[in-house]
Design an enzyme around this catalytic site. Sequence first.
Site, short mmCIF file in Angstrom:
data_model
loop_
_atom_site.label_atom_id
_atom_site.label_comp_id
_atom_site.label_asym_id
_atom_site.label_seq_id
_atom_site.Cartn_x
_atom_site.Cartn_y
_atom_site.Cartn_z
N ASP A 217 0.85 -1.19 0.00
CA ASP A 217 0.00 0.00 0.00
C ASP A 217 0.89 1.25 0.00
OD1 ASP A 217 -2.19 1.68 0.03
OD2 ASP A 217 -3.17 0.73 1.74
N GLU B 157 -10.52 7.01 4.75
CA GLU B 157 -9.47 6.42 5.60
C GLU B 157 -9.51 7.00 7.01
OE1 GLU B 157 -5.75 5.37 3.66
OE2 GLU B 157 -6.56 5.97 1.73
C1 BGC Z 1 -5.20 3.08 0.52
C2 BGC Z 1 -5.42 2.04 -0.54
C3 BGC Z 1 -5.37 2.65 -1.90
C4 BGC Z 1 -4.09 3.43 -2.08
C5 BGC Z 1 -3.98 4.09 -3.42
C6 BGC Z 1 -4.00 3.92 0.23
O1 BGC Z 1 -3.92 4.98 1.12
O2 BGC Z 1 -5.05 2.45 1.77
O3 BGC Z 1 -6.64 1.39 -0.31
O4 BGC Z 1 -5.49 1.65 -2.87
O5 BGC Z 1 -4.01 4.42 -1.08
O6 BGC Z 1 -4.84 5.14 -3.55
C1 BGC Z 2 -3.72 9.80 -1.88
C2 BGC Z 2 -4.39 8.54 -1.44
C3 BGC Z 2 -3.54 7.92 -0.42
C4 BGC Z 2 -3.26 8.90 0.72
C5 BGC Z 2 -2.39 8.29 1.78
C6 BGC Z 2 -3.46 10.69 -0.69
O1 BGC Z 2 -2.81 11.84 -1.09
O2 BGC Z 2 -4.54 10.45 -2.79
O3 BGC Z 2 -4.57 7.67 -2.52
O4 BGC Z 2 -4.21 6.81 0.07
O5 BGC Z 2 -2.66 10.04 0.24
O6 BGC Z 2 -1.97 9.22 2.71
#
Ligand code: BGC
Ligand code: BGC
Length: 635
Positions: free
Chosen positions: A321, A513
Amino acid sequence: MPRALAAFLVLAVATAACDSAPVAPSTSPTVATTIEELALPTYLDPNRPPMDRARDLVGLLTIDELIGQMALIELGSISPGDITAFGVGGVLSGGGGAPLNNTPAGWVEMITEFQDAASATRLGIPIIYGTDAVHGHGNLAGATIFPHNIGLGATGNEDLVEEIGQATALELLATGVSWNFGPVLAVPLDPRWGRTYEAFGDDPDLVGRLGSAYIRGLEMTGLAGANRVIGTAKHFVGDGGTVWGTSTSGDYRIDQGLTGGDESVLRQVHLAPYRAAFDTGVGSVMASFSSWRQGKVHGDGFLLTRVLRGELGFGGLLVSDWGGIDQIFPGEYRRSLTQAINSGIDFVMVPYDVDLFVTTMRDAVEAGEIGESRIREAVTRILTAKFEVGLFERAVPVVDAGVVGSEAHRSLARRAVAESIVVLKAAEGVLPIDRQDSILVAGLGADDIGIQSGGWTLSWQGRRGDITEGTTILEALAAVTAQPPLYNSAGRFDSGVVADIGIAVIHEMPYAEGVGDSESLTLSEESLAVVDRLRPRVDTLIVIQISGRPTLLGSEFDEADVFVQAWLPGTEGAGIVDVLIGTHPVTGVLPIAWPSNLSDLGLARVQPCDHARFPRGYGLAADGESLAVTACLPG
Ligand code: BGC
Ligand code: BGC
């Protein structure tokens, strides 16, 4: 013709010409001119199994080329020049990642540019492009946005979910994308978790069934001779079982924390849906940010190799991830990277610094910390996926842009919304509403595409407002009622304004998230206030809640004659109205237990009513009759 094949032909023809030169009599042609005569290398032969092709190609790669293939870089951190220079394996859109021209043509143009850069490498290996199409192609303006998975869980309908997977695959392919970072197979045990809505529910069996259905639709979209999409079962494993207060990531409280329970809980609850997904044959798995037994899963060889490969027999690719590897030993990148690769990570979502990744990997390999055979294994899996989706035959998938946000997809989404509605309270005789009645509508969420879509829509966190095309609840209502409903977002109407029916739409603001980890599990006072304001003006009050999870219910529930849980429906708000006016029956039931108070959270639910106000499976029909499970009586 792929560039690699063209190069091969030129080389073969030249070689043949040289070899034959000394002995060739001037009369007979000796230069082989057809592909058959040249004996196509295995990796370029579309009739060979993807794994054989991948093994063949891996054998031709230098260590630097192998390392380059393991790099998955975020769109904003990579230039076409870097793709050529490092031989990068993949590019991804993070939440909100999109080309400036955010249309199917803009995406195709961007990905074509990346593929041209990739074809300029020695062997011309295409990149694979990935994105989070977790409720439709959420980063694409104008895409069909389906209900987030929690709503699909309420439908319990495998055929419907399979169709949604298929529609999503088509909208992805229309933009040149072949890899989806979904479905989420989490089993959320504490709805304070900000990712609860990404999951189908808290029943491992339901999650497994709907996850598999989605994968079937997404991956099996068989367009003859064309490209396919692979899915990602995520986040392996235990992401839904983290304990409140254990997160060490910034302000997060539970997201990315430590999974509770012993190994039997891990297996019976969190691992179970993966067995179903693997029976279906999902192409990739993403590791979880969370920890298990104090250590980050990203560095856990027991889980990522012994369990995932050995016990579950998963043969696809394992992707890390977003910067997840960096969290294993904070501040010690090489040690973290070594630990992760040796634990079984194949593809590294770096996501920013390709140079640092490549250099660190090279150092670790030269020092013997990471073996070359582990790297070859990882790249074989990455290349197998690329062969499986057809990138060597066609580096940019071609699907007509007309599928994006099409009538057919929107009507599928509308049906999904209608099926996802769960009625938690229903006084007799209110539903369906009479279209001749006068109606007052209140609440920001009644007329806002952004709010009804939630996180992972055009941006990572999502946001309120007119962010993409769709139909709001208010618009849908106005289209079917005899007199246009009167609307005020704050529920403030002139004195004396009254109506037969009041519809208060209460909502959570979009989040994604750990930003959505909620200590109180209640809606904002501002949102709830519309219920009090509307109540005295109407004979009957319907409260519609837009939220990604169960909340602790208060007076908004007591004051309602009908209480409707609408989850995060996406762009097709008309599905809610279909249920209100009775053109679609109420069939949805809770896919997750609904807690009654804070002390219930994070506790095991052995019996349906343990620690629940409404058990999983609860839901009422329009007339207030119970659809399945009866409510849990207090006390
Ligand atoms: C998330 C994932 C996601 C990735 C890419 C991460 O922060 O936990 O689920 O696929 O970002 O966007
Ligand atoms: C991205 C997400 C990622 C996240 C993690 C964001 O800037 O767009 O895809 O999961 O950062 O911190």
